[in-house]
Design a protein around this motif. Structure first.
Motif, PDB file in Angstrom:
ATOM      1  N   GLY A  42       0.793  -1.226   0.000  1.00 22.89           N
ATOM      2  CA  GLY A  42       0.000   0.000   0.000  1.00 22.89           C
ATOM      3  C   GLY A  42       0.821   1.270   0.000  1.00 22.89           C
ATOM      4  O   GLY A  42       0.283   2.346   0.237  1.00 22.89           O
ATOM      5  N   THR A  43       2.105   1.181  -0.253  1.00 23.47           N
ATOM      6  CA  THR A  43       2.930   2.390  -0.260  1.00 23.47           C
ATOM      7  C   THR A  43       3.488   2.658  -1.646  1.00 23.47           C
ATOM      8  O   THR A  43       3.508   1.774  -2.504  1.00 23.47           O
ATOM      9  CB  THR A  43       4.124   2.271   0.714  1.00 23.47           C
ATOM     10  OG1 THR A  43       5.023   1.256   0.241  1.00 23.47           O
ATOM     11  CG2 THR A  43       3.652   1.926   2.114  1.00 23.47           C
ATOM     12  N   SER A  44       3.953   3.889  -1.825  1.00 24.78           N
ATOM     13  CA  SER A  44       4.552   4.278  -3.101  1.00 24.78           C
ATOM     14  C   SER A  44       6.037   4.512  -2.916  1.00 24.78           C
ATOM     15  O   SER A  44       6.449   5.217  -1.997  1.00 24.78           O
ATOM     16  CB  SER A  44       3.929   5.575  -3.611  1.00 24.78           C
ATOM     17  OG  SER A  44       2.536   5.442  -3.694  1.00 24.78           O
ATOM     18  N   THR A  45       6.802   3.914  -3.831  1.00 22.90           N
ATOM     19  CA  THR A  45       8.244   4.120  -3.820  1.00 22.90           C
ATOM     20  C   THR A  45       8.621   4.880  -5.077  1.00 22.90           C
ATOM     21  O   THR A  45       8.234   4.489  -6.173  1.00 22.90           O
ATOM     22  CB  THR A  45       8.981   2.766  -3.792  1.00 22.90           C
ATOM     23  OG1 THR A  45       8.637   2.089  -2.590  1.00 22.90           O
ATOM     24  CG2 THR A  45      10.486   2.978  -3.868  1.00 22.90           C
ATOM     25  N   ILE A  56      -2.414   9.130 -10.991  1.00 24.29           N
ATOM     26  CA  ILE A  56      -1.505   8.307 -10.185  1.00 24.29           C
ATOM     27  C   ILE A  56      -1.643   8.661  -8.698  1.00 24.29           C
ATOM     28  O   ILE A  56      -1.614   7.794  -7.823  1.00 24.29           O
ATOM     29  CB  ILE A  56      -0.043   8.505 -10.657  1.00 24.29           C
ATOM     30  CG1 ILE A  56       0.066   8.128 -12.143  1.00 24.29           C
ATOM     31  CG2 ILE A  56       0.916   7.666  -9.825  1.00 24.29           C
ATOM     32  CD1 ILE A  56       1.432   8.376 -12.741  1.00 24.29           C
ATOM     33  N   ARG A  57      -1.830   9.937  -8.434  1.00 24.60           N
ATOM     34  CA  ARG A  57      -2.028  10.389  -7.050  1.00 24.60           C
ATOM     35  C   ARG A  57      -3.251   9.697  -6.444  1.00 24.60           C
ATOM     36  O   ARG A  57      -3.218   9.208  -5.317  1.00 24.60           O
ATOM     37  CB  ARG A  57      -2.231  11.911  -7.043  1.00 24.60           C
ATOM     38  CG  ARG A  57      -1.333  12.645  -6.064  1.00 24.60           C
ATOM     39  CD  ARG A  57      -1.555  14.152  -6.149  1.00 24.60           C
ATOM     40  NE  ARG A  57      -0.516  14.817  -6.898  1.00 24.60           N
ATOM     41  CZ  ARG A  57      -0.703  15.538  -8.003  1.00 24.60           C
ATOM     42  NH1 ARG A  57      -1.912  15.709  -8.502  1.00 24.60           N
ATOM     43  NH2 ARG A  57       0.318  16.112  -8.598  1.00 24.60           N
ATOM     44  N   ASP A  58      -4.321   9.598  -7.242  1.00 22.54           N
ATOM     45  CA  ASP A  58      -5.527   8.912  -6.771  1.00 22.54           C
ATOM     46  C   ASP A  58      -5.236   7.460  -6.418  1.00 22.54           C
ATOM     47  O   ASP A  58      -5.732   6.930  -5.423  1.00 22.54           O
ATOM     48  CB  ASP A  58      -6.630   8.934  -7.845  1.00 22.54           C
ATOM     49  CG  ASP A  58      -7.194  10.336  -8.043  1.00 22.54           C
ATOM     50  OD1 ASP A  58      -6.922  11.204  -7.184  1.00 22.54           O
ATOM     51  OD2 ASP A  58      -7.876  10.556  -9.060  1.00 22.54           O
ATOM     52  N   LEU A  59      -4.439   6.817  -7.273  1.00 20.80           N
ATOM     53  CA  LEU A  59      -4.131   5.403  -7.034  1.00 20.80           C
ATOM     54  C   LEU A  59      -3.398   5.225  -5.717  1.00 20.80           C
ATOM     55  O   LEU A  59      -3.662   4.291  -4.948  1.00 20.80           O
ATOM     56  CB  LEU A  59      -3.280   4.826  -8.174  1.00 20.80           C
ATOM     57  CG  LEU A  59      -3.908   4.870  -9.569  1.00 20.80           C
ATOM     58  CD1 LEU A  59      -2.966   4.210 -10.574  1.00 20.80           C
ATOM     59  CD2 LEU A  59      -5.274   4.194  -9.574  1.00 20.80           C
ATOM     60  N   ALA A  60      -2.462   6.155  -5.470  1.00 22.75           N
ATOM     61  CA  ALA A  60      -1.712   6.083  -4.216  1.00 22.75           C
ATOM     62  C   ALA A  60      -2.681   6.194  -3.045  1.00 22.75           C
ATOM     63  O   ALA A  60      -2.593   5.440  -2.074  1.00 22.75           O
ATOM     64  CB  ALA A  60      -0.665   7.195  -4.163  1.00 22.75           C
ATOM     65  N   PHE A  88       5.853  16.135  -7.490  1.00 20.23           N
ATOM     66  CA  PHE A  88       4.948  14.998  -7.449  1.00 20.23           C
ATOM     67  C   PHE A  88       5.492  13.932  -6.492  1.00 20.23           C
ATOM     68  O   PHE A  88       4.763  13.371  -5.665  1.00 20.23           O
ATOM     69  CB  PHE A  88       4.788  14.448  -8.867  1.00 20.23           C
ATOM     70  CG  PHE A  88       4.159  13.091  -8.952  1.00 20.23           C
ATOM     71  CD1 PHE A  88       2.790  12.926  -8.812  1.00 20.23           C
ATOM     72  CD2 PHE A  88       4.941  11.962  -9.203  1.00 20.23           C
ATOM     73  CE1 PHE A  88       2.213  11.666  -8.903  1.00 20.23           C
ATOM     74  CE2 PHE A  88       4.368  10.708  -9.290  1.00 20.23           C
ATOM     75  CZ  PHE A  88       3.004  10.556  -9.137  1.00 20.23           C
ATOM     76  N   ALA A  89       6.799  13.682  -6.575  1.00 18.15           N
ATOM     77  CA  ALA A  89       7.419  12.680  -5.708  1.00 18.15           C
ATOM     78  C   ALA A  89       7.212  13.052  -4.250  1.00 18.15           C
ATOM     79  O   ALA A  89       6.876  12.206  -3.410  1.00 18.15           O
ATOM     80  CB  ALA A  89       8.909  12.569  -6.028  1.00 18.15           C
ATOM     81  N   GLU A  90       7.384  14.326  -3.940  1.00 24.16           N
ATOM     82  CA  GLU A  90       7.206  14.776  -2.560  1.00 24.16           C
ATOM     83  C   GLU A  90       5.789  14.500  -2.077  1.00 24.16           C
ATOM     84  O   GLU A  90       5.563  14.142  -0.931  1.00 24.16           O
ATOM     85  CB  GLU A  90       7.488  16.281  -2.454  1.00 24.16           C
ATOM     86  CG  GLU A  90       8.955  16.607  -2.491  1.00 24.16           C
ATOM     87  CD  GLU A  90       9.201  18.117  -2.400  1.00 24.16           C
ATOM     88  OE1 GLU A  90      10.190  18.499  -1.766  1.00 24.16           O
ATOM     89  OE2 GLU A  90       8.401  18.895  -2.989  1.00 24.16           O
ATOM     90  N   GLN A  91       4.815  14.667  -3.006  1.00 20.45           N
ATOM     91  CA  GLN A  91       3.422  14.499  -2.588  1.00 20.45           C
ATOM     92  C   GLN A  91       3.037  13.045  -2.378  1.00 20.45           C
ATOM     93  O   GLN A  91       2.327  12.708  -1.441  1.00 20.45           O
ATOM     94  CB  GLN A  91       2.473  15.118  -3.638  1.00 20.45           C
ATOM     95  CG  GLN A  91       2.567  16.626  -3.698  1.00 20.45           C
ATOM     96  CD  GLN A  91       2.016  17.180  -5.005  1.00 20.45           C
ATOM     97  OE1 GLN A  91       1.377  16.462  -5.761  1.00 20.45           O
ATOM     98  NE2 GLN A  91       2.282  18.445  -5.264  1.00 20.45           N
ATOM     99  N   THR A 115      12.335   8.945   3.543  1.00 16.24           N
ATOM    100  CA  THR A 115      11.111   9.668   3.219  1.00 16.24           C
ATOM    101  C   THR A 115      11.461  10.825   2.285  1.00 16.24           C
ATOM    102  O   THR A 115      12.615  11.251   2.218  1.00 16.24           O
ATOM    103  CB  THR A 115      10.488  10.253   4.498  1.00 16.24           C
ATOM    104  OG1 THR A 115      11.456  11.145   5.085  1.00 16.24           O
ATOM    105  CG2 THR A 115      10.132   9.148   5.483  1.00 16.24           C
ATOM    106  N   PRO A 116      10.480  11.358   1.556  1.00 13.29           N
ATOM    107  CA  PRO A 116      10.776  12.500   0.683  1.00 13.29           C
ATOM    108  C   PRO A 116      11.296  13.691   1.476  1.00 13.29           C
ATOM    109  O   PRO A 116      12.163  14.420   0.992  1.00 13.29           O
ATOM    110  CB  PRO A 116       9.428  12.809   0.016  1.00 13.29           C
ATOM    111  CG  PRO A 116       8.398  11.937   0.637  1.00 13.29           C
ATOM    112  CD  PRO A 116       9.093  10.856   1.378  1.00 13.29           C
TER     113      PRO A 116
END
Ligand SMILES: Nc1ncnc2c1ncn2[C@@H]1O[C@H](COP(=O)(O)OP(=O)(O)OP(=O)(O)O)[C@@H](O)[C@H]1O
Ligand SMILES: [Mg+2]
Lengths: 489, 255
Positions: free
Chosen positions: B31-34, B191-195, B210-213, B231-232
């Protein structure tokens, strides 16, 4: 891809509706397969009215069969292919005015004589340079290259131009492309009365005492030869041979001094229009029953082979791609006619004997495979790598990716060049005429030999080919439009 | 069942004499984004393609959910290809140049994998595909061909195609770099929604904001190794390594 499958299905359907010709079957004795030209009137030709094979030799061999209890199957082939066909076991005997000579006596089983004739020298009317056989030295004659008459001409010092049958030879002589012809007295008389030609004439005897014509069999078929000889003697004794001879020649040529043949009544002349009208249907049958099925089947099989060869060619396995490359190189580097002869006459020598139609399909589909493989290969390579990768990421294996993703896109690139291959193939099937296939072109040859209407008949055959090509080109246009629907707005 | 979705260790990959991956290891919780950052040629794409065996690493282990492959033990030939396929089936991939199938409609692009490869019932798949199309804002373009769409729309179809496989993880390789600037936003927002929905994702991108968000974890790759991770806020906000700082400076200036 579904369209391609549908296409293949359609082709198969065509084949079921128009099955390959009956002479594609190979049979065992008691059927005796008789090789004959079918283009050598009045000995072996097609009756213009009924299209049936007939002639002096045909009636003689039929009478022999009746006496000997054979069932006959006639296999029509060009003279120069007749002895190879006998050697390869595609026919069992030749009934086509085979002259007895020492070479043949040594190699084949020759029957009793059923025709006595003499050779004559034919020249352009009034050409005084050619008076007798002695004048042929240094001149050019037109003959079937493996015939006895060709040997006579060569022995007299002439250069021999190879032709198929007497009608073609006469055409060359009339056109001034050769100086003379040496041939059988009777065949020449038949030509002169049938055509009414005043362009050529008999210059004189070919200098031989006379020649004897016989049936030729394989040396090993001694029993069959004995039956034939017995039957010939019986037919001579009961007057049957004499009867057949007098019907055709008004003389008995089955004995040495049966009188001079007289063909002045001839078989009658027909107008060009009549010839065309009676030939249009047999040519159409040749087109529909042989030319089209042969083209369709060879193309379908050839495409499948081409795909396999193309995949082998781009495979990472060295041996596989090397083999594919060699195959393509050999097919593209040798004449199609030669490939056809290798399959038809060559392979039987190592025990691989196919019936004529099958042999032609084998040769033509291999040829298509060789040419189409490169087309298919470059079409596959023209599809971006990313398409393969995207297919892999949605769970497709290689075969699935190829079938559902890559080939449909490759088809777009491949259709125009493959259409050219198909058109070439359609026209190339005319070569099937030299491997005993009675296809469209062969039908026109048969009719031309009997009627001498070369220009009209060959043009008419050309018209048939052209119409089919136009139809195929239209189909290609439609297919291209279909395949382009996802790239053009 | 562990909470670690992706586990990579000791990954090495060379193209000829060029060592592109030199011992990569990381984990991604479910459930996380890398987000993978790094200069051009640092091996980001190669790493991503190793996760779904489009590139076969020379050695190292990749585990996604319950499929684990030790590449140094991968048998040659058919068996090896089958293993690679098993690992590949765990993920969906979105390409930089979308790689949609041009001869299939938008809907067919999405249903092809589930119906043909996964052999799921077409009705069900089509219904799901329509939901996905709605989610990426293309409900009305189901029957269009890819050439009829804008770059951003094409990329959103690419995302829907990946999601339709119901993968354990979704891999993105620079999903916006081939797009005109005004189209980048619509793709990033998808992609943000998917995260937010809890998909496990690995994203290669040069979009630092975007990466930071979206990132829960940032890996900074250079020369085939992970130079810095965290972390970002840590990696982007307060980079420790000089190479990371130089890279971020350059990207932020030009981006
Ligand atoms: N199939 C291949 N054969 C040979 N070299 C390759 C291959 N794929 C990648 N490389 C090389 O490996 C190195 C890493 O490539 P990779 O595509 O992983 O970099 P990247 O970090 O994705 O770069 P970019 O930001 O430009 O996409 C590059 O030097 C590249 O040229
Ligand atoms: Mg890259």
């Amino acid at each position: 891809m579904r369209q391609v499958f549908r296409g293949v299905l359609l082709l198969l359907l065509l084949l079921i509706v128009f099955p390959p010709p009956a002479n594609a079957r190979d049979q065992q004795p008691p059927v005796v397969r008789v090789g004959t030209e079918g283009t050598y009137p009045p000995f072996s030709f097609h009756d213009p009215g009924t299209q049936e094979l007939t002639g002096y030799d045909i009636e003689v061999v039929e009478a022999i069969a009746a006496k000997a209890g054979w069932r006959l199957e006639f296999v029509e082939t060009q003279w120069d292919a007749i002895f190879p066909a006998l050697d390869a076991g595609r026919i069992d005997l030749i009934a086509n005015q085979v002259s007895r000579n020492d070479e043949r006596q040594a190699k084949y089983g020759l029957s009793s004589t059923y025709t006595h004739s003499r050779g004559v020298v034919v020249r352009r009317t009034g050409d005084d340079r050619v008076k007798s056989i002695a004048d042929l030295k240094g001149k050019t004659t037109a003959q079937s290259s493996t015939s006895n008459w060709a040997k006579v001409a060569r022995d007299a010092g002439a250069r021999v131009e190879a032709v198929e049958g007497f009608a073609q030879a006469a055409a060359l002589l009339t056109q001034g492309r050769v100086d003379a012809i040496v041939n059988d007295n009777i065949a020449v008389l038949d030509y002169l009365t049938t055509t009414g030609s005043k362009d050529v004439e008999i210059a004189g005897d070919a200098g031989q005492a006379g020649s004897e014509q016989v049936l030729a069999l394989r040396k090993t078929d001694t029993a069959l030869l004995a039956q034939a000889n017995q039957a010939i003697e019986a037919l001579r004794a009961d007057g049957t041979l004499r009867g057949i001879s007098e019907k055709y020649f008004r003389a008995d040529v089955s004995v040495r001094d049966g009188g001079a043949a007289d063909l002045s009544q001839g078989r009658g002349q027909r107008s060009t229009w009549d010839v065309l009208r009676s030939t249009a249907w047999p040519m159409f049958v040749g087109l529909v029953k042989v030319t089209i099925p042969l083209t369709a089947l060879s193309f379908a099989i050839g495409l499948v082979l081409a795909l396999l060869v193309a995949l082998a060619r781009i495979s990472p396995f060295r041996v596989l791609s090397g083999l594919a490359r060699a195959f393509i190189s050999v097919i593209r580097g040798t004449p199609l006619l030669l490939q056809l002869f290798i399959v038809f006459y060559g392979l039987p020598q190592i025990g691989l004997k196919f019936p004529p139609f099958t042999a032609a399909v084998v040769a033509f589909s291999l040829n298509v495979a060789g040419y189409a493989a490169e087309v298919v290969r470059s079409a596959i390579l023209s599809v971006p790598r990313g398409q393969f990768e995207a297919a892999a990421t949605i769970g497709f294996g290689y075969a699935q990716a190829l079938r559902r993703i890559v080939l449909p896109q490759a088809a777009r690139t491949a259709v125009p060049p493959l259409s050219n291959t198909l058109l070439s193939l359609l026209k190339d099937t005319s070569l099937g005429s030299v491997v005993l296939l009675t296809e469209l072109f062969r039908e026109s040859q048969l009719a031309a030999a009997e009627s001498n209407e070369f220009l009209a008949l060959y043009s008419f055959a050309g018209l048939y080919y052209w119409v089919i090509c136009v139809a195929l080109s239209a189909a290609q246009k439609r297919l291209e439009t279909r395949l382009n629907r996802y790239v053009i707005a | 069942m562990t909470d670690i979705r992706i586990e990579v260790s000791g990954l090495h990959k060379a193209f000829g004499s060029l060592e592109v991956l030199r011992g990569i290891g990381f984990t991604t919780p479910r459930g996380t984004s890398t987000v993978l950052l790094g200069p051009s040629g640092s091996g980001k794409t190669t790493l991503l393609r190793s996760l779904n065996a489009l590139d076969i690493p020379d050695s190292g282990v990749v585990r996604i959910d319950d499929v684990s492959v030790d590449f140094s033990l991968l048998p040659p030939g058919k068996a090896g290809r089958a293993t690679a396929r098993d690992l590949r089936a765990q993920s969906g991939m979105v390409f930089q140049s979308h790689n949609l199938f041009p001869h299939r409609t938008v809907l067919q692009n999405i249903t092809e994998g589930p119906v043909v490869a996964q052999k799921r019932p077409p009705d069900e798949v089509v219904a799901e595909a329509r939901v996905l199309l709605d989610q990426v804002g293309l409900a009305d373009r189901a029957d269009s061909y890819p050439y009829q769409l804008s770059g951003g729309q094409q990329q959103r179809v690419g995302i829907a195609r990946a999601l339709a496989l119901k993968p354990r993880v979704v891999l993105f390789d620079e999903p916006t770099s081939a797009l005109d600037p005004e189209l980048v936003g619509e793709v990033l927002s998808v992609i943000r929604d998917l995260a937010a929905q809890g998909w496990t994702m690995v994203v290669v991108t040069h979009e630092i904001r975007f990466a930071e968000q979206v990132a829960d974890q940032v890996l900074f790759l250079d020369g085939g190794v992970i130079v810095e991770r965290g972390t970002p806020e840590r990696v982007i906000g307060d980079p420790q390594e000089e190479r990371t700082r130089r890279f971020l400076r350059r990207v932020l200036e030009h981006g």
